[in-house]
Motif scaffolding. Sequence first.
Motif, PDB file in Angstrom:
ATOM      1  N   VAL A   1       0.846  -1.201   0.000  1.00 26.40           N
ATOM      2  CA  VAL A   1       0.000   0.000   0.000  1.00 26.40           C
ATOM      3  C   VAL A   1       0.878   1.248   0.000  1.00 26.40           C
ATOM      4  O   VAL A   1       1.832   1.355   0.767  1.00 26.40           O
ATOM      5  N   GLY A   2       0.569   2.189  -0.894  1.00 29.21           N
ATOM      6  CA  GLY A   2       1.322   3.438  -0.967  1.00 29.21           C
ATOM      7  C   GLY A   2       2.682   3.304  -1.604  1.00 29.21           C
ATOM      8  O   GLY A   2       3.508   4.210  -1.497  1.00 29.21           O
TER       9      GLY A   2
ATOM     10  N   ASP B   1       5.068   2.624  -5.072  1.00 27.53           N
ATOM     11  CA  ASP B   1       5.007   2.766  -6.527  1.00 27.53           C
ATOM     12  C   ASP B   1       5.253   1.427  -7.212  1.00 27.53           C
ATOM     13  O   ASP B   1       5.748   0.478  -6.594  1.00 27.53           O
TER      14      ASP B   1
ATOM     15  N   ASN C   1       8.305   6.431  -5.557  1.00 32.44           N
ATOM     16  CA  ASN C   1       8.486   7.039  -4.242  1.00 32.44           C
ATOM     17  C   ASN C   1       9.780   7.844  -4.240  1.00 32.44           C
ATOM     18  O   ASN C   1      10.817   7.364  -4.685  1.00 32.44           O
TER      19      ASN C   1
ATOM     20  N   GLN D   1      -3.793  11.943   1.680  1.00 30.30           N
ATOM     21  CA  GLN D   1      -3.699  10.492   1.614  1.00 30.30           C
ATOM     22  C   GLN D   1      -4.174   9.856   2.917  1.00 30.30           C
ATOM     23  O   GLN D   1      -4.938   8.899   2.915  1.00 30.30           O
TER      24      GLN D   1
ATOM     25  N   GLU E   1      -3.234  10.601  -3.330  1.00 29.03           N
ATOM     26  CA  GLU E   1      -3.376   9.145  -3.196  1.00 29.03           C
ATOM     27  C   GLU E   1      -4.664   8.787  -2.453  1.00 29.03           C
ATOM     28  O   GLU E   1      -4.650   8.087  -1.439  1.00 29.03           O
TER      29      GLU E   1
ATOM     30  N   SER F   1      -5.480   4.929  -1.854  1.00 29.98           N
ATOM     31  CA  SER F   1      -4.431   4.059  -1.327  1.00 29.98           C
ATOM     32  C   SER F   1      -5.018   3.067  -0.328  1.00 29.98           C
ATOM     33  O   SER F   1      -5.652   3.439   0.657  1.00 29.98           O
TER      34      SER F   1
ATOM     35  N   ARG G   1     -12.739   1.781  -5.200  1.00 33.65           N
ATOM     36  CA  ARG G   1     -12.056   2.591  -6.214  1.00 33.65           C
ATOM     37  C   ARG G   1     -13.001   2.918  -7.369  1.00 33.65           C
ATOM     38  O   ARG G   1     -12.989   4.038  -7.894  1.00 33.65           O
TER      39      ARG G   1
ATOM     40  N   THR H   1      -1.334   9.173  -7.504  1.00 32.32           N
ATOM     41  CA  THR H   1      -1.770   7.795  -7.271  1.00 32.32           C
ATOM     42  C   THR H   1      -0.643   6.828  -7.580  1.00 32.32           C
ATOM     43  O   THR H   1       0.223   7.111  -8.407  1.00 32.32           O
ATOM     44  N   HIS H   2      -0.662   5.675  -6.890  1.00 32.74           N
ATOM     45  CA  HIS H   2       0.245   4.583  -7.206  1.00 32.74           C
ATOM     46  C   HIS H   2      -0.492   3.441  -7.907  1.00 32.74           C
ATOM     47  O   HIS H   2       0.127   2.449  -8.283  1.00 32.74           O
TER      48      HIS H   2
END
Length: 611
Positions: A173-174, A176, A391, A436, A513, A516, A523, A544-545
Motif C-alpha cells: 500500500v502506498g 510505486d 516514491n 492520503q 493518493e 491508497s 475505487r 496515485t500509485h
Amino acid sequence: MSDPPVALIANRIHKRFLVKETGKSTQAVADVSLAVQMGSLTALVGPDGAGKTTLLRMIAGLMTADEGRLEVLGIDVAADPQAVQDRISYMPQRFGLYEDLSVQENLDLYADLHGVPQAIRRKRYARLLEMTDLARFTARPAGKLSGGMKQKLGLACTLVRSPELLLLDEPTVGVDPLSRRELWEIVQQMIDDEQLTVLVTTAYLDEAEHCARVFVLQEGKLLAEGTPEEIRQHARNLCFVVTPPQGQPSRILQARLLDDADCIIDAVPYGGAVRFIRRAEADRQRLDSLLGGIPATAVEARVEDGFMVLLRERHDVAPLDTAALKAASGTENGVIGEENAKSGEDDAKGEPDEVVIEVRDLVRKFGDFTAVDHVSFSVRRGEIFGLLGPNGAGKTTTFRMLCGLLPATSGFLQVAGFNLLRARAVARRRIGYMSQKFALYGDLSVMENLAFFGSAYGLYGKRLRERIDTVMQQFDLEGREKSPSGQLPGGFKQRLAMAVGLLHEPDILFLDEPTSGTDPLKRREFWRRITALSEVGTTIIITTHFMEEAEYCDRIVIQDAGRLLALGTPEEVRRQAGGEGARLDMEEAFIRIVEQERQKNSESPAREANP
C-alpha cells in the motif's frame, strides 16, 4: 498419497467487537475455516472491512478468537500465543520503524528483540541489505527514506530472523510500481530459498495472480476459495474490451457502462479502451445500444474479474446519482450551470482551453538537495490531471506546492488565477484538498467535522447548512451524522474527506493518493464521483500509485529524481514507452519510462533521488 503439510488451520473462527457508541457488537469474522499449505504463497482478499486484518492478527496470536480453533505450525494459538510468535514474523500495515534510528540501528533493534545470535547477524544483514538495495543507506535515518524504501526496510526488519511463517498485511500500500515489483521479488526469493510460507492480504488483485491459493472474504465470511484459475472461472466468458470513439476519454464510456447495473457487473479504463464484465443474463440488444454499436472483443478473465463477479453476486451496488452530484458541485456560485452539464462534455467544462494552473521552471530545494528540478506544465479547466512517479520522485513536493502548502524555491506557479509565490492564502480558498491519510478530527462526529471545516472555509448560517445538507446527500452520508468520524469504515471516511474538500465549491480539487489501500469496489465508486465532478468543470489534480487510475486522467506527468520524464495523454505516454501496436497497460509504460531514463543517466554522475 498423503496430504501436503499445513502451516495453519482455522476451523469455524468467529470474532466480534463491541461498538461503544451503540453498546452492540459487530461481527468482524464469522465462521471462517481455511488451511494454508507449508511453503506456499497464499492471498487473503476482500473489500474494506471484510475481516482480513482481524484474521491475520488472530493468526499472529495478537487477538483471541471468540469461537473456533486456530492452529499455527501445529500449535493451538489460543493456548500458547507466545510459542507461535517465536516461530513466525508479522508485518502489519503500519510497521513500527523507529524514524530517528538509522537503517542499521533499526535492523539491530529488531534482531535484539527477536534474539538473533550475533554469529548469524552479519550474514543475514548482508543478504537482506542486498535484496532490498539498502546497503548504501545503512547510516540514513529511517524517517528520511521514501515510502517504498521504508516498506523494504520494514520487510527486512521482519525477516532479521528466519521465520517459518510470514504474515504480510497489505505490504505494498502506498508503494510505486517499481518498488512493488522489488518487494515481491524479495518475498519470492525467500519462498524459493528458504521454503518460507507466506500469507498476504492485498488490495492489488494482480498480486493474487501469483499466489498458490486465494481466499475471498466479505463481511467477515469466506465467500470463495481456490487457485487463481478457479477464482478467474467465476468471470469466464463474461470479459470484453471495447475502444471508445476517437478523442473521447475512456472514462466517459466506462461511466456509462457502470451506470447500467442490469447489463454490466464492472468496467474500468484499460490501455486506452474499456475493459468490462457483462452480466450473463444481460440483454444483447440493450448491451449493443449501451456500447453505441462499437464492437467488443472477448478477453480472458483475471483474478480481479472473478473477484468482482463474486462481490456483485452478494452485494450489488446501486448506480451513483450523478445528476445530484453534478447539480451539487459548484453550479450555484461557480462557473458552470446545471444546463451546461447536460449539453456535452466540452460545454460542461466551460472554456476548454482556459488554463487554471500554470507551472514554469518550478524548483524546490531542501538545503543542497533539489527535490523538484525546473518542472513546467499547465492544467486546463475540467481536466483530470495525474502526477505520477516512484516514491521519492518529487511528485508529493510538487503537489504540496500546487496546493499552497509549501513555498517554491524559484519559478512561476499560478493556481486559480493567483500567483502562489505572493498570494498562497487567497488561492487556497479556491481549492479543495483531500490528503492520503485521513486528516479530519476522529473524535468529532461527521456533522461536527463538516460544520468546523465549513466555517474554516468562510461558510456560515443558512449557506453553511445548505452546503452541509447538499454534501451529506451527495456522498450518501445521511444516517451517519452523529458517528465519530474516526470510527467510520474506510469507504465512509473517504466520502467524508471528499465532502469536506468540496463544501466550499472549489474550482480545483487536489487528491493525494485518495484510493491508497482501498479495494476495487471502493475505487470504482470513487472514480465514478470524480468523473461526474470533472464533467461540470471541476479541475482534479491527483497523485496515485494505482497505475490503472492514470487511465482516468486527461493528461499525466511522470516525474523521477525531481525531473519531468513524460507529459501527455495516457495514449501519448504509452507511445513514449514504446507501446505502438500492442496494447500496453499504464503500469508497464510507467516502469519502462522510469527505467529507460535511469539507464540513460547510469553512465553520468549519479544524482541521488530523494529516498
